[in-house]
Design a protein around this motif. Structure first.
Motif, PDB file in Angstrom:
ATOM      1  N   GLU A 233       0.810  -1.200   0.000  1.00  0.00           N
ATOM      2  CA  GLU A 233       0.000   0.000   0.000  1.00  0.00           C
ATOM      3  C   GLU A 233       0.853   1.264   0.000  1.00  0.00           C
ATOM      4  O   GLU A 233       0.378   2.349  -0.246  1.00  0.00           O
ATOM      5  CB  GLU A 233      -0.916   0.008   1.226  1.00  0.00           C
ATOM      6  CG  GLU A 233      -1.967  -1.100   1.195  1.00  0.00           C
ATOM      7  CD  GLU A 233      -2.881  -1.041   2.412  1.00  0.00           C
ATOM      8  OE1 GLU A 233      -2.656  -0.145   3.258  1.00  0.00           O
ATOM      9  OE2 GLU A 233      -3.789  -1.857   2.495  1.00  0.00           O
ATOM     10  N   GLU A 234       2.134   1.139   0.339  1.00  0.00           N
ATOM     11  CA  GLU A 234       2.991   2.309   0.398  1.00  0.00           C
ATOM     12  C   GLU A 234       4.143   2.194  -0.604  1.00  0.00           C
ATOM     13  O   GLU A 234       5.213   2.723  -0.386  1.00  0.00           O
ATOM     14  CB  GLU A 234       3.554   2.470   1.811  1.00  0.00           C
ATOM     15  CG  GLU A 234       2.494   2.712   2.858  1.00  0.00           C
ATOM     16  CD  GLU A 234       3.095   2.894   4.235  1.00  0.00           C
ATOM     17  OE1 GLU A 234       4.347   2.876   4.334  1.00  0.00           O
ATOM     18  OE2 GLU A 234       2.346   3.051   5.198  1.00  0.00           O
ATOM     19  N   SER A 235       3.902   1.469  -1.672  1.00  0.00           N
ATOM     20  CA  SER A 235       4.989   1.186  -2.597  1.00  0.00           C
ATOM     21  C   SER A 235       4.995   2.099  -3.819  1.00  0.00           C
ATOM     22  O   SER A 235       5.786   1.892  -4.710  1.00  0.00           O
ATOM     23  CB  SER A 235       4.921  -0.280  -3.054  1.00  0.00           C
ATOM     24  OG  SER A 235       3.703  -0.520  -3.742  1.00  0.00           O
ATOM     25  N   SER A 236       4.102   3.101  -3.879  1.00  0.00           N
ATOM     26  CA  SER A 236       4.129   4.001  -5.024  1.00  0.00           C
ATOM     27  C   SER A 236       5.370   4.881  -4.943  1.00  0.00           C
ATOM     28  O   SER A 236       5.942   5.102  -3.863  1.00  0.00           O
ATOM     29  CB  SER A 236       2.876   4.869  -5.055  1.00  0.00           C
ATOM     30  OG  SER A 236       2.938   5.859  -4.044  1.00  0.00           O
ATOM     31  N   ILE A 237       5.783   5.419  -6.088  1.00  0.00           N
ATOM     32  CA  ILE A 237       6.974   6.263  -6.134  1.00  0.00           C
ATOM     33  C   ILE A 237       6.781   7.503  -5.268  1.00  0.00           C
ATOM     34  O   ILE A 237       7.684   7.918  -4.540  1.00  0.00           O
ATOM     35  CB  ILE A 237       7.301   6.647  -7.588  1.00  0.00           C
ATOM     36  CG1 ILE A 237       7.685   5.387  -8.387  1.00  0.00           C
ATOM     37  CG2 ILE A 237       8.446   7.659  -7.644  1.00  0.00           C
ATOM     38  CD1 ILE A 237       7.908   5.627  -9.858  1.00  0.00           C
ATOM     39  N   ILE A 238       5.593   8.077  -5.321  1.00  0.00           N
ATOM     40  CA  ILE A 238       5.318   9.269  -4.517  1.00  0.00           C
ATOM     41  C   ILE A 238       5.462   8.961  -3.037  1.00  0.00           C
ATOM     42  O   ILE A 238       6.051   9.739  -2.269  1.00  0.00           O
ATOM     43  CB  ILE A 238       3.907   9.823  -4.832  1.00  0.00           C
ATOM     44  CG1 ILE A 238       3.907  10.454  -6.242  1.00  0.00           C
ATOM     45  CG2 ILE A 238       3.468  10.834  -3.783  1.00  0.00           C
ATOM     46  CD1 ILE A 238       2.563  10.960  -6.688  1.00  0.00           C
ATOM     47  N   ASP A 239       4.946   7.813  -2.606  1.00  0.00           N
ATOM     48  CA  ASP A 239       5.063   7.438  -1.197  1.00  0.00           C
ATOM     49  C   ASP A 239       6.523   7.233  -0.798  1.00  0.00           C
ATOM     50  O   ASP A 239       6.929   7.599   0.312  1.00  0.00           O
ATOM     51  CB  ASP A 239       4.261   6.166  -0.923  1.00  0.00           C
ATOM     52  CG  ASP A 239       2.756   6.424  -0.921  1.00  0.00           C
ATOM     53  OD1 ASP A 239       2.370   7.570  -0.637  1.00  0.00           O
ATOM     54  OD2 ASP A 239       1.995   5.493  -1.199  1.00  0.00           O
TER      55      ASP A 239
ATOM     56  N   LYS B 151      12.785   1.945  -9.659  1.00  0.00           N
ATOM     57  CA  LYS B 151      11.337   1.787  -9.870  1.00  0.00           C
ATOM     58  C   LYS B 151      10.865   2.639 -11.055  1.00  0.00           C
ATOM     59  O   LYS B 151      10.041   2.206 -11.857  1.00  0.00           O
ATOM     60  CB  LYS B 151      10.594   2.193  -8.595  1.00  0.00           C
ATOM     61  CG  LYS B 151       9.139   1.738  -8.553  1.00  0.00           C
ATOM     62  CD  LYS B 151       8.545   1.989  -7.178  1.00  0.00           C
ATOM     63  CE  LYS B 151       7.125   1.443  -7.086  1.00  0.00           C
ATOM     64  NZ  LYS B 151       7.084  -0.021  -7.123  1.00  0.00           N
TER      65      LYS B 151
ATOM     66  N   GLU C 148       0.968  12.867 -12.266  1.00  0.00           N
ATOM     67  CA  GLU C 148      -0.274  12.157 -11.961  1.00  0.00           C
ATOM     68  C   GLU C 148      -1.478  12.923 -12.497  1.00  0.00           C
ATOM     69  O   GLU C 148      -2.435  12.341 -13.005  1.00  0.00           O
ATOM     70  CB  GLU C 148      -0.403  11.968 -10.448  1.00  0.00           C
ATOM     71  CG  GLU C 148       0.550  10.939  -9.878  1.00  0.00           C
ATOM     72  CD  GLU C 148       0.286   9.545 -10.418  1.00  0.00           C
ATOM     73  OE1 GLU C 148      -0.893   9.153 -10.502  1.00  0.00           O
ATOM     74  OE2 GLU C 148       1.256   8.864 -10.778  1.00  0.00           O
TER      75      GLU C 148
ATOM     76  N   LYS D 115       3.695  14.553  -8.765  1.00  0.00           N
ATOM     77  CA  LYS D 115       2.264  14.852  -8.585  1.00  0.00           C
ATOM     78  C   LYS D 115       1.689  15.502  -9.831  1.00  0.00           C
ATOM     79  O   LYS D 115       0.552  15.222 -10.226  1.00  0.00           O
ATOM     80  CB  LYS D 115       2.071  15.746  -7.360  1.00  0.00           C
ATOM     81  CG  LYS D 115       2.295  15.019  -6.037  1.00  0.00           C
ATOM     82  CD  LYS D 115       2.084  15.949  -4.858  1.00  0.00           C
ATOM     83  CE  LYS D 115       2.238  15.181  -3.538  1.00  0.00           C
ATOM     84  NZ  LYS D 115       2.065  16.065  -2.349  1.00  0.00           N
TER      85      LYS D 115
END
Length: 629
Positions: A516-522, A626, A564, A561
């Protein structure tokens, strides 16, 4: 003006090297290392990515000689060149594909038409392969050949490696680490070989070209097994190279200088027993007893016998002798060689061949022989004591062939990673590819528990090997498992160098990545939080540096961002969408790379401590990986 000229002449007479450097008339020198003396990760590991040849990061064999030549006015890649080569291949192949092109580079911008060659160990055989070939007849571009510890008639030391796939336990720690790493990697990742024996006979054929051509085996009753009776331990390469007719090109050289080491126990005769009837692959000519052959001859450098390093003078000026009868005939013709010399008008062997022994081991020859090398080349006598690099008492090494970032903590809680090191003399080396092979080498490492932390940089299989090399005891333990990107795997490795206890690797502790916290932004947000914590804790001790790094990450975050938001207009304006996404990706990559370089720079200036540097660089590289995936 007269005073100025007089002063210059006084200085030049006191320091001859000054005039050498200014005149730039030095005849080019080509250095040719021995086996394992050249390193290129891409070539040796069979990669398609380009890389450059160099010495291995642990190899300091040539350091002092190169420094002394530079002091004398030589300049690397100007009139001083190193003929690195793929030492796994045949010596003839190395001569054609590596030595000749190096000589061409050396002469390209030189007023000289010839080079001088200084060759160590097998490098001498590479050099002779060229000089004694048909290619040399038309080129005639070598003036002097200086050979240091070259096994001109082979080395008994490689018998166990060739016939049994066994690396002798009494080799030096550095040599064992190097050859065993290559054997481990090639055997593990080659579909064509099942063991070290097959790997050597398939991929490292140069080992066979180091076998002796003298009688060196005997049975349990001390009966000599004639060389001519051997099945597999024969060396056609050296037989041909040492035929008198083949050696005639050597007479065209200005001078041949052979410098050999002595005073160190060297494998001479090897006692063997017959292999079991069921064994049809290994030890065709007998199993050594003991398996690590005894260094039973003091007249050698611990790898090459004096009698093998020195050229047989009769091979240069007499008829071809059967190598199986070498020992007998050498004794007979030793009586007549002075007469042959006197009758030879073509080639004055006393003037053109110098053979000298010095008190040195094999690896120390390029350092210990510096005065003799300078004398041979007509250079001024170097000043100083020349001591070879110190061999460590033990080596602890970790090998990784896998998509992981690595952190090792030693028993005193000192850490080494790709970007930082707290362990004295330890080395982190490997491929440029973050998912490629890595090697951590710790000379004189501590006994005790080492912590290994791996972070997956991509999904895939990983291989880890931990090895301890000390005296005759070699200890290698391997692990093979799978890893996913972002996963953390931790091991405890127990190493005991001196009680002959096997290396022990614990079961892994695996921490799965939080999907759940593996996005690049996170991930960037996490790095921002870490950065702030490091500043508050004093691990970043400069406010301006903190603000600069913080601004870099905020720029990355804002750009991501924005990307996105761009995605929502993708269907309506596809070309604009694609362009803006690529632009955003390039900006993010450039800023992250700048962030990593800044962190390392400030770490070198002691503005950011090592653990914080290591953590931030690993996380930033994981974000880059990533993005690139």
């Amino acid at each position: 003006m007269k005073k100025l000229i007089f002063s210059f002449l006084i200085i030049a007479s006191i320091n001859p090297s000054l005039s050498y450097a200014q005149a730039n008339t030095l005849e080019p020198i080509v250095l040719v290392p021995g086996i394992m003396g050249s390193w290129n990760w891409s070539v040796l590991l069979g990669r398609s990515t380009p890389d450059t040849w160099d010495f291995h990061s642990t190899d300091h064999t040539w350091d002092k000689l190169i420094d002394e030549l530079i002091e004398e006015g030589y300049v690397l890649d100007n009139n001083l060149f190193i003929a690195f080569y793929d030492w796994r291949k045949s010596n003839e192949d190395s001569a054609i594909n590596y030595l000749i092109p190096t000589i061409d580079r050396a002469l390209a911008n030189s007023s000289s038409t010839k080079v001088n060659i200084i060759a160590h160990s097998m490098g001498g055989l590479v050099s002779r392969s060229y000089i004694q070939s048909e290619d040399y007849i038309n080129r005639n571009d070598v003036d002097q050949l200086v050979m240091l510890g070259t096994p001109n008639y082979g080395s008994s030391d490689v018998y166990t490696l060739w016939e049994g796939g066994e690396v002798p336990g009494n080799w030096s720690q550095s040599d064992k680490n190097g050859i065993k790493f290559i054997l481990w990697f090639m055997t593990t990742f080659s579909a064509n070989t099942s063991d070290y024996y097959d790997t050597i006979h398939t991929f490292i054929t140069s080992i066979g070209e180091l076998l002796p051509t003298y009688d060196f085996l005997s049975d349990s009753n001390d009966n000599v097994k004639p060389y001519s009776s051997l099945t597999e331990a024969t060396n056609p390469f050296l037989e041909n190279l040492n035929e008198s007719e083949s050696m005639q090109n050597l007479k065209e050289l200005g001078r041949i200088t052979v410098i050999a080491g002595t005073g160190t126990g060297t494998v001479g005769n090897i006692s063997v027993v017959e292999r079991p009837a069921l064994e049809t692959k290994l030890w065709a000519d007998g199993i050594p007893e003991p398996i690590n052959p005894i260094r039973n001859n003091p007249e050698g450098d611990n790898r090459v016998l004096l009698s093998s390093a020195f050229l047989n003078e009769f091979d240069l000026i007499g008829p071809v002798l059967s190598r199986s009868n070498q020992n007998f005939w050498q004794k007979i013709f030793a009586v007549f060689i002075p007469l042959v010399r006197a009758q030879s008008d073509e080639w004055d062997i006393d003037e053109r061949l110098t053979q000298k022994e010095i008190n040195s081991n094999h690896g120390g020859l390029p350092t210990m022989a510096i005065p003799e090398v300078f004398s041979a080349l007509g250079l001024p006598n170097p000043v100083g004591d020349f001591e070879p690099p110190t061999e460590p008492n033990n080596i602890t090494t970790f090998w990784f062939a896998s998509p992981v970032a690595v952190k090792i903590t030693d028993p005193q809680n000192r850490i080494i990673t790709k970007d930082s090191n707290q362990i004295p003399e330890a080395i982190y080396t490997g491929e440029n590819d973050p998912n490629g092979v890595k090697m951590i080498i710790i000379p004189d490492g501590l006994s005790g528990e080492y912590e290994v932390e791996l972070i997956g940089t991509a999904d895939g299989e990983y291989h880890m090997a931990v090895a301890s090399f000390v005296d005759d005891n070699d200890n290698i333990v391997t692990v093979q498992k799978n890893v996913v990107e972002g996963e953390k795997i931790e091991y405890v490795v127990d190493v005991n160098h001196y009680e002959n206890v096997p290396v022990k690797i614990s079961a892994p502790i695996i921490t799965k990545p939080d999907l759940e916290e593996s996005s690049i932004i996170d991930l960037v947000n996490e790095l921002l939080i870490d950065l702030e914590e490091y500043y508050k804790d004093g691990k970043i001790n400069n406010k301006g540096i903190y603000q600069s790094l913080n601004n870099d990450l905020k720029f990355v975050l804002a750009t991501l961002k924005e990307a996105e938001l761009i995605r929502s207009i993708g269907k309506k304006y596809p070309k604009l969408h694609e362009f803006k996404l690529k632009l955003a990706e390039k900006l993010v990559i450039k800023k992250l790379e700048s962030f990593i370089l800044s962190v390392k720079k400030y770490n070198n200036k002691d503005k950011i401590d090592d653990p914080a540097t290591s953590s931030m660089v690993i996380k930033a590289e994981a974000i880059l990986a990533k993005i690139n995936n």
